[in-house]
Design a protein around this motif. Structure first.
Motif, PDB file in Angstrom:
ATOM      1  N   THR A  47       0.875  -1.199  -0.086  1.00  0.00           N
ATOM      2  CA  THR A  47      -0.116   0.081  -0.001  1.00  0.00           C
ATOM      3  C   THR A  47       0.950   1.438  -0.004  1.00  0.00           C
ATOM      4  N   THR A  48       1.813   1.106   0.329  1.00  0.00           N
ATOM      5  CA  THR A  48       2.786   2.432   0.390  1.00  0.00           C
ATOM      6  C   THR A  48       4.038   2.382  -0.769  1.00  0.00           C
ATOM      7  N   SER A  49       4.206   1.408  -1.387  1.00  0.00           N
ATOM      8  CA  SER A  49       5.077   1.102  -2.622  1.00  0.00           C
ATOM      9  C   SER A  49       4.333   1.109  -3.764  1.00  0.00           C
ATOM     10  N   ALA A  50       4.114   2.046  -4.691  1.00  0.00           N
ATOM     11  CA  ALA A  50       3.193   2.037  -5.967  1.00  0.00           C
ATOM     12  C   ALA A  50       4.139   0.850  -6.926  1.00  0.00           C
ATOM     13  N   VAL A  51       5.688   1.010  -6.649  1.00  0.00           N
ATOM     14  CA  VAL A  51       6.488   0.029  -7.687  1.00  0.00           C
ATOM     15  C   VAL A  51       6.170  -1.199  -7.491  1.00  0.00           C
ATOM     16  N   VAL A  52       6.215  -1.565  -6.105  1.00  0.00           N
ATOM     17  CA  VAL A  52       5.948  -3.080  -5.866  1.00  0.00           C
ATOM     18  C   VAL A  52       4.771  -3.424  -6.163  1.00  0.00           C
ATOM     19  N   PHE A  53       3.569  -2.574  -5.778  1.00  0.00           N
ATOM     20  CA  PHE A  53       2.130  -3.036  -6.109  1.00  0.00           C
ATOM     21  C   PHE A  53       2.040  -3.248  -7.499  1.00  0.00           C
ATOM     22  N   ASN A  54       2.529  -2.162  -8.412  1.00  0.00           N
ATOM     23  CA  ASN A  54       2.288  -2.315  -9.838  1.00  0.00           C
ATOM     24  C   ASN A  54       2.975  -3.630 -10.481  1.00  0.00           C
ATOM     25  N   VAL A  55       4.220  -3.993  -9.939  1.00  0.00           N
ATOM     26  CA  VAL A  55       4.875  -5.101 -10.515  1.00  0.00           C
ATOM     27  C   VAL A  55       4.063  -6.339 -10.305  1.00  0.00           C
ATOM     28  N   VAL A  56       3.711  -6.457  -9.007  1.00  0.00           N
ATOM     29  CA  VAL A  56       2.845  -7.693  -8.424  1.00  0.00           C
ATOM     30  C   VAL A  56       1.399  -7.642  -9.243  1.00  0.00           C
ATOM     31  N   LYS A  57       0.870  -6.629  -9.663  1.00  0.00           N
ATOM     32  CA  LYS A  57      -0.324  -6.419 -10.173  1.00  0.00           C
ATOM     33  C   LYS A  57      -0.052  -6.818 -11.684  1.00  0.00           C
ATOM     34  N   VAL A  58       0.868  -6.336 -12.328  1.00  0.00           N
ATOM     35  CA  VAL A  58       0.928  -6.574 -13.666  1.00  0.00           C
ATOM     36  C   VAL A  58       1.099  -7.810 -13.974  1.00  0.00           C
ATOM     37  N   ILE A  59       2.052  -8.595 -12.970  1.00  0.00           N
ATOM     38  CA  ILE A  59       2.444  -9.954 -13.443  1.00  0.00           C
ATOM     39  C   ILE A  59       0.966 -10.955 -13.167  1.00  0.00           C
ATOM     40  N   GLY A  60       0.141 -10.442 -11.917  1.00  0.00           N
ATOM     41  CA  GLY A  60      -0.780 -11.283 -11.871  1.00  0.00           C
ATOM     42  C   GLY A  60      -1.875 -11.067 -12.792  1.00  0.00           C
ATOM     43  N   ALA A  61      -2.065  -9.862 -13.466  1.00  0.00           N
ATOM     44  CA  ALA A  61      -2.954  -9.605 -14.376  1.00  0.00           C
ATOM     45  C   ALA A  61      -2.690 -10.542 -15.978  1.00  0.00           C
ATOM     46  N   ILE A  62      -1.564 -10.545 -16.121  1.00  0.00           N
ATOM     47  CA  ILE A  62      -0.904 -11.358 -17.270  1.00  0.00           C
ATOM     48  C   ILE A  62      -1.176 -12.683 -17.074  1.00  0.00           C
ATOM     49  N   TYR A  63      -0.959 -13.269 -15.843  1.00  0.00           N
ATOM     50  CA  TYR A  63      -1.329 -14.882 -15.470  1.00  0.00           C
ATOM     51  C   TYR A  63      -2.733 -15.005 -15.633  1.00  0.00           C
ATOM     52  N   LEU A  64      -3.678 -14.214 -15.157  1.00  0.00           N
ATOM     53  CA  LEU A  64      -4.888 -14.561 -15.131  1.00  0.00           C
ATOM     54  C   LEU A  64      -5.443 -14.375 -16.620  1.00  0.00           C
ATOM     55  N   ILE A  65      -4.881 -13.175 -17.320  1.00  0.00           N
ATOM     56  CA  ILE A  65      -5.321 -13.325 -18.839  1.00  0.00           C
ATOM     57  C   ILE A  65      -4.819 -14.539 -19.462  1.00  0.00           C
TER      58      ILE A  65
END
Length: 205
Positions: A64-82
């Motif tokens: 919640t405090t690191s935009a970089v960490v959150f966005n990296v995990v988010k993009v990886i997760g989104a790509i995997y779900l797709i």
């Protein structure tokens, strides 16, 4: 003291919310039965346990405090779900009228998929990091966190059974519609991936 009268219904609502893992339970239940879906879902439960421990240690605040960490995990997760959604869609033409496919998923593969889907969504740990603290007793911090975590896991098992049973129930009345069900599941998984991709970074209330 934990307010169970509020925690249990609120937590159950979170557990029953329609999402990627519950969609997997429904899909596995439709194709391979309730017992298979429940066994496969241990993959997510084994991921949730360390997530709860991490949130208890306060490390969930990183997302919640690191935009970089959150966005990296988010993009990886989104790509995997797709990717998973596309795979489900493409395999729909291999599903026969009995609900089996020429390349039926193994329990080991289903277990791994459940775990990967659970771990690839950064919002999962945020549930534990933002929701649990509202019910933690500071006089018995670790014991209360352990009790809340145990209750969450049990309620998650209820959600797993519910979605697996829904999938099996639907399949038993429309076995010839399983290819369509598989395509809908795949398309929905892609939608989850896209929604995760564009979701904003949550903040702790």
């Amino acid at each position: 003291m934990i307010d169970w009268l509020i925690f249990i219904p609120a937590c159950l609502a979170l557990n029953l919310a329609f999402g990627p893992n519950n969609l997997l339970s429904m899909t596995h239940g439709a194709k391979s039965g309730i017992v298979f879906a429940q066994k496969a879902a241990f993959g997510r439960l084994f991921v949730f346990v360390p997530m709860i421990a991490i949130s208890a240690l306060g490390l969930g605040v990183i997302l919640t405090t690191s935009a970089v960490v959150f966005n990296v995990v988010k993009v990886i997760g989104a790509i995997y779900l797709i990717w998973l959604g596309i795979s489900l869609w493409r395999s729909s033409n291999k599903v026969d009228a009995a609900g089996l496919s020429a390349t039926e998923i193994s329990l080991k593969e289903a277990f791994k998929t459940e775990g990967l889907v659970a771990s690839s969504n950064p919002k999962a740990i945020l549930i534990f990091a933002a929701f649990f603290p509202q019910f933690v007793s500071m006089d018995a911090y670790w014991l209360s966190y352990l009790m809340l975590g145990g209750a969450f896991i049990m309620l998650e098992a209820v959600a797993i059974f519910t979605y697996a049973a829904l999938g099996r129930f639907a399949a038993s009345f429309a076995q010839n519609k399983l290819p369509s069900f598989q395509r809908v599941s795949g398309g929905t998984m892609c939608v989850f991936g896209l929604l995760l991709l564009v979701s904003p970074q949550p903040t702790r209330g």
